[in-house]
Design a protein around this motif. Structure first.
Motif, PDB file in Angstrom:
ATOM      1  N   VAL A   1       0.842  -1.206   0.000  1.00 39.39           N
ATOM      2  CA  VAL A   1       0.000   0.000   0.000  1.00 39.39           C
ATOM      3  C   VAL A   1       0.875   1.253   0.000  1.00 39.39           C
ATOM      4  CG1 VAL A   1      -1.616   1.319   1.420  1.00 39.39           C
ATOM      5  CG2 VAL A   1      -2.018  -1.090   1.017  1.00 39.39           C
ATOM      6  N   ASN A   2       1.960   1.219   0.758  1.00 38.41           N
ATOM      7  CA  ASN A   2       2.888   2.368   0.760  1.00 38.41           C
ATOM      8  C   ASN A   2       3.482   2.594  -0.631  1.00 38.41           C
ATOM      9  OD1 ASN A   2       2.560   2.956   3.504  1.00 38.41           O
ATOM     10  ND2 ASN A   2       4.053   1.398   4.099  1.00 38.41           N
ATOM     11  N   GLN A   3       3.842   1.505  -1.288  1.00 36.42           N
ATOM     12  CA  GLN A   3       4.365   1.650  -2.641  1.00 36.42           C
ATOM     13  C   GLN A   3       3.330   2.249  -3.585  1.00 36.42           C
ATOM     14  OE1 GLN A   3       5.740  -2.195  -3.803  1.00 36.42           O
ATOM     15  NE2 GLN A   3       7.533  -2.171  -2.441  1.00 36.42           N
ATOM     16  N   LEU A   4       2.086   1.784  -3.424  1.00 37.40           N
ATOM     17  CA  LEU A   4       1.023   2.356  -4.261  1.00 37.40           C
ATOM     18  C   LEU A   4       0.826   3.836  -3.969  1.00 37.40           C
ATOM     19  CD1 LEU A   4      -1.572  -0.550  -4.116  1.00 37.40           C
ATOM     20  CD2 LEU A   4      -0.207   0.147  -6.068  1.00 37.40           C
TER      21      LEU A   4
ATOM     22  N   GLU B   1      -8.617  12.168  -8.383  1.00 34.53           N
ATOM     23  CA  GLU B   1      -9.139  12.315  -7.021  1.00 34.53           C
ATOM     24  C   GLU B   1     -10.014  11.125  -6.644  1.00 34.53           C
ATOM     25  OE1 GLU B   1     -11.130  16.010  -6.946  1.00 34.53           O
ATOM     26  OE2 GLU B   1      -9.302  17.252  -6.929  1.00 34.53           O
ATOM     27  N   SER B   2     -10.826  10.669  -7.627  1.00 33.27           N
ATOM     28  CA  SER B   2     -11.636   9.482  -7.333  1.00 33.27           C
ATOM     29  C   SER B   2     -10.740   8.279  -7.036  1.00 33.27           C
ATOM     30  CB  SER B   2     -12.548   9.176  -8.515  1.00 33.27           C
ATOM     31  OG  SER B   2     -11.784   8.834  -9.645  1.00 33.27           O
ATOM     32  N   LYS B   3      -9.619   8.165  -7.771  1.00 34.50           N
ATOM     33  CA  LYS B   3      -8.701   7.062  -7.485  1.00 34.50           C
ATOM     34  C   LYS B   3      -8.054   7.233  -6.107  1.00 34.50           C
ATOM     35  CE  LYS B   3      -9.704   5.330 -11.300  1.00 34.50           C
ATOM     36  NZ  LYS B   3     -10.645   4.207 -11.297  1.00 34.50           N
ATOM     37  N   GLU B   4      -7.771   8.491  -5.692  1.00 32.11           N
ATOM     38  CA  GLU B   4      -7.250   8.716  -4.348  1.00 32.11           C
ATOM     39  C   GLU B   4      -8.287   8.308  -3.305  1.00 32.11           C
ATOM     40  OE1 GLU B   4      -6.162  12.760  -4.075  1.00 32.11           O
ATOM     41  OE2 GLU B   4      -4.380  12.578  -5.366  1.00 32.11           O
ATOM     42  N   HIS B   5      -9.548   8.594  -3.611  1.00 37.05           N
ATOM     43  CA  HIS B   5     -10.607   8.179  -2.700  1.00 37.05           C
ATOM     44  C   HIS B   5     -10.647   6.655  -2.599  1.00 37.05           C
ATOM     45  CE1 HIS B   5     -14.290   8.474  -0.405  1.00 37.05           C
ATOM     46  NE2 HIS B   5     -14.923   7.679  -1.282  1.00 37.05           N
ATOM     47  N   GLN B   6     -10.475   5.982  -3.737  1.00 39.14           N
ATOM     48  CA  GLN B   6     -10.430   4.521  -3.712  1.00 39.14           C
ATOM     49  C   GLN B   6      -9.234   4.024  -2.910  1.00 39.14           C
ATOM     50  OE1 GLN B   6     -10.478   3.095  -7.690  1.00 39.14           O
ATOM     51  NE2 GLN B   6     -12.598   3.766  -8.115  1.00 39.14           N
ATOM     52  N   ILE B   7      -8.112   4.745  -3.008  1.00 36.97           N
ATOM     53  CA  ILE B   7      -6.933   4.344  -2.224  1.00 36.97           C
ATOM     54  C   ILE B   7      -7.210   4.517  -0.732  1.00 36.97           C
ATOM     55  CG2 ILE B   7      -4.554   4.995  -1.731  1.00 36.97           C
ATOM     56  CD1 ILE B   7      -4.324   5.672  -4.730  1.00 36.97           C
TER      57      ILE B   7
ATOM     58  N   LYS C   1      -8.322  -7.062  -6.180  1.00 36.49           N
ATOM     59  CA  LYS C   1      -9.204  -6.413  -7.155  1.00 36.49           C
ATOM     60  C   LYS C   1      -8.988  -4.911  -7.185  1.00 36.49           C
ATOM     61  CE  LYS C   1     -12.905  -9.862  -6.997  1.00 36.49           C
ATOM     62  NZ  LYS C   1     -14.299 -10.115  -6.604  1.00 36.49           N
ATOM     63  N   LEU C   2      -8.862  -4.312  -5.948  1.00 34.91           N
ATOM     64  CA  LEU C   2      -8.635  -2.865  -5.898  1.00 34.91           C
ATOM     65  C   LEU C   2      -7.289  -2.488  -6.547  1.00 34.91           C
ATOM     66  CD1 LEU C   2      -9.973  -2.126  -2.313  1.00 34.91           C
ATOM     67  CD2 LEU C   2     -11.021  -1.434  -4.455  1.00 34.91           C
ATOM     68  N   LYS C   3      -6.288  -3.362  -6.358  1.00 31.98           N
ATOM     69  CA  LYS C   3      -4.996  -3.099  -7.013  1.00 31.98           C
ATOM     70  C   LYS C   3      -5.148  -3.119  -8.524  1.00 31.98           C
ATOM     71  CE  LYS C   3      -1.853  -4.798  -3.437  1.00 31.98           C
ATOM     72  NZ  LYS C   3      -0.879  -5.839  -3.095  1.00 31.98           N
ATOM     73  N   GLU C   4      -5.895  -4.147  -9.029  1.00 32.54           N
ATOM     74  CA  GLU C   4      -6.109  -4.210 -10.469  1.00 32.54           C
ATOM     75  C   GLU C   4      -6.847  -2.970 -10.972  1.00 32.54           C
ATOM     76  OE1 GLU C   4      -6.441  -9.080 -10.780  1.00 32.54           O
ATOM     77  OE2 GLU C   4      -8.182  -7.803 -11.123  1.00 32.54           O
ATOM     78  N   GLN C   5      -7.869  -2.531 -10.185  1.00 28.88           N
ATOM     79  CA  GLN C   5      -8.576  -1.312 -10.587  1.00 28.88           C
ATOM     80  C   GLN C   5      -7.640  -0.110 -10.618  1.00 28.88           C
ATOM     81  OE1 GLN C   5     -11.895  -0.845  -7.970  1.00 28.88           O
ATOM     82  NE2 GLN C   5     -13.009  -2.642  -8.775  1.00 28.88           N
TER      83      GLN C   5
END
Length: 585
Positions: A319-322, A362-368, A447-451
């Motif tokens: 997660v830190n790497q992402l 921003e939506s992807k940051e929200h997903q993160i 799945k979230l990583k793939e997204q």
């Protein structure tokens, strides 16, 4: 005179008081026709040696001579077919002269010690029973006149061959000299090309070697950094595992002391209540085995807990790497924003596309953030699992204490053991459910990583589309500048005043500048005719590839979304009329 046969054959030569030897003799058969004073045909047989020019034996056979020869040797053919049959016999001898045991042989016998005077030339067939003499001819040695005539013919033929060979040699010399000059010319050209290629190759190799050395140095530095980081991580993990192992060993030691104390008490009570212990000894052994099994289960649960801790640590690291990748992407988007601010006056349409890309980021940051929340929930569930394990350990300790009391009352002891087994089963079920939840959470995280990867890929593609749009817009502005500069000397002031209301827009999907309706109404037909060739030149210019003007069905829209979704999200938004930087409003 017609020559029928002329070949070098291997002949066995026999002389008086000499051993038989083999010699290569040329046999020539000629048919001689004479018409005066009487028409007659004579068959001329000659034996010559290519090495010895004075070796000459001849025989002339007329029809009358053949009749006597036919009677003497019992021949069954006539004079007309005799030459061909004789040639067939000679060909058989020629075909078998190279074999080890030839069937047909040629013999030349002479009565003198040297081959002089008359000689017998015979064709012999050999078999296991006897030698069959098919034909025997008596040849006479050539006279001086015949030898001279033969030598003259040989000399004339040799001269003709010599002239033919000289002509052929001269021709070949000319051809070879011409080929040599052509080869030298091509060799000089090829040497020049080779020198040129060798110089280019040396320059390319030096450039590649320098570039590869730089890349190798950078890769080595990256590898050293990665190795140091991995060493730090492994050292931290090893320390954590050592601390966990120490804690577990301490707990096991304390439990061992407790079990030893309980064993001592049981032995004391054994001596006191020997009669009761005999009845309950089997149950006590069963409870001890169950206790050992529970210990093993607790140890396995602790190992699983440590494995889960390591997995959670790895997940946190991923997660830190992402997050770092997202930060890099945000920095790149900020740089792109600065670049777009410079061209804000001309590219408001591209700014809207960039804003949509930022909203998507921003939506992807929200997903993160959601991913981080799921990871936190997983850690909380792991803490709950550790609490359940601690509760189980307390229950096991309580069971050990109850074993001391249950030695007096066996019925109550069995009930308590049954309760403990039920609780352990429930705990195992809880652990299984927790493991299933962890598996589901892992699947959700993957799945979230793939997204996230797909969104990053879409972001990169949208950036590439932005780059292409920027290139297209810059190129079109350049073309407009050139066209405007070329039209200024030709147009009059009145035409320039009428074109001040012209406004140009650019839509990236169409790849063509659009003119506002108000401006189109004010443009004269002459101006339209002047603008149309410019548009055609813009579309057909060699400076821009035609792929930028094609609409592709599989391409990603400019805003990072499909066109239908864009219209659903912004139903009321209309494109403002943006004035061109090169035409006054």
């Amino acid at each position: 005179m017609e020559e029928l046969f002329s070949k070098v054959l291997q002949v066995n030569v026999r002389c008086r008081d000499c051993e038989e030897r083999k010699a290569n003799i040329r046999v020539t058969i000629e048919l001689q026709m004479t018409t005066s004073p009487v028409h007659r045909r004579d068959l001329l047989v000659k034996l010559t040696d290519d090495i010895d020019p004075y070796f000459l034996f001849t025989l002339s056979i007329s029809e009358e001579d053949f009749q006597s020869l036919k009677v003497q040797q019992g021949l069954l053919i006539d004079f007309t077919s005799f030459p061909q049959k004789f040639i067939d016999l000679l060909n058989l001898c020629f075909s078998e002269q190279e074999s080890d045991n030839p069937r047909f042989l040629l013999h030349l016998s002479c009565q003198s010690a040297v081959i002089e005077g008359p000689a017998n030339f015979s064709v012999v067939e050999t078999n296991a029973f006897k030698h069959l003499n098919h034909l025997s001819l008596r040849l006479a040695q050539g006279s001086d006149k015949e030898v001279k005539d033969y030598l003259a013919v040989c000399l004339s033929s040799l001269k003709a061959e010599k002239q033919a060979l000289e002509m052929k040699l001269k021709k070949t010399e000319d051809d070879l000299s011409r080929q040599l000059s052509y080869a030298q010319q091509t060799l000089s050209e090829k040497t020049k090309e080779f020198d040129k290629l060798r110089s280019e190759w040396t320059s390319q190799t030096s450039c590649l070697s320098s570039r590869h050395s730089q890349e190798l140095q950078s890769e080595r530095e990256k590898a050293v950094e990665l190795q140091s980081r991995l060493q730090q991580q492994t050292e931290h993990l090893r320390q954590e595992l050592e601390s966990a192992h120490k804690k577990s060993s301490h707990q096991l030691q304390s439990r061992l002391t407790e079990l030893e104390a309980s064993c001592k008490e049981l032995t004391e009570r054994k001596y006191k209540n020997e009669s009761v212990i005999r009845d309950l000894k089997i149950k006590l052994v069963g409870t001890e085995e169950e206790c050992q099994r529970l210990k093993q289960q607790v140890l396995s649960l602790r190992r699983e807990n440590s494995a889960l801790d390591t997995e959670v640590h790895e997940r946190e690291r991923s997660v830190n790497q992402l997050q770092m990748r997202v930060a890099v992407l945000e920095q790149e988007s900020k740089d792109k924003e600065q670049l777009m601010r410079r061209t804000k006056e001309v590219l408001e349409a591209t700014q809207q596309q960039k804003e949509s890309v930022e909203e998507n980021a921003e939506s992807k940051e929200h997903q993160i953030r959601k991913l981080e929340a799921t990871v936190k929930s997983l850690s909380e569930e792991l803490i709950k699992a550790n609490g359940i394990i601690k509760k189980l350990q307390g229950e096991v300790r309580g069971l050990v204490g109850k074993i001391k009391v249950k030695n007096t009352v066996t019925v109550s002891q069995e009930k308590i053991l049954q309760d403990t087994t039920d609780k352990l089963q429930r705990a195992e079920k809880d652990l299984q459910s927790i493991q299933q939840q962890l598996i589901t959470k892992d699947e959700q995280v993957s799945k979230l990583k793939e997204q996230l990867e797909t969104t990053v890929q879409k972001l990169n593609e949208s950036r590439e589309v932005l780059k292409t749009n920027e290139n297209v817009i810059n190129w079109l502005n350049k073309q407009l500048n050139e066209k405007q500069l070329s039209r200024k000397p030709l147009e009059n002031p009145s035409l320039l005043s009428t074109t001040t209301g012209l406004r140009a827009y650019f839509y990236p999907q169409s790849g063509k500048p659009a003119v506002s309706p108000m401006a189109a109404a004010d443009v004269t037909p002459a101006e339209q005719r002047a603008v149309q060739p410019a548009n055609r030149q813009t579309g057909d210019s060699a400076g821009l590839d035609s792929k930028y003007f094609e609409r592709r069905d599989d391409s990603i829209p400019i805003y990072g979304l499909s066109s239908n979704q864009l219209y659903r999200e912004f139903p009321q938004r209309t494109k403002p009329s943006v004035a061109s930087a090169f035409f006054s409003a």
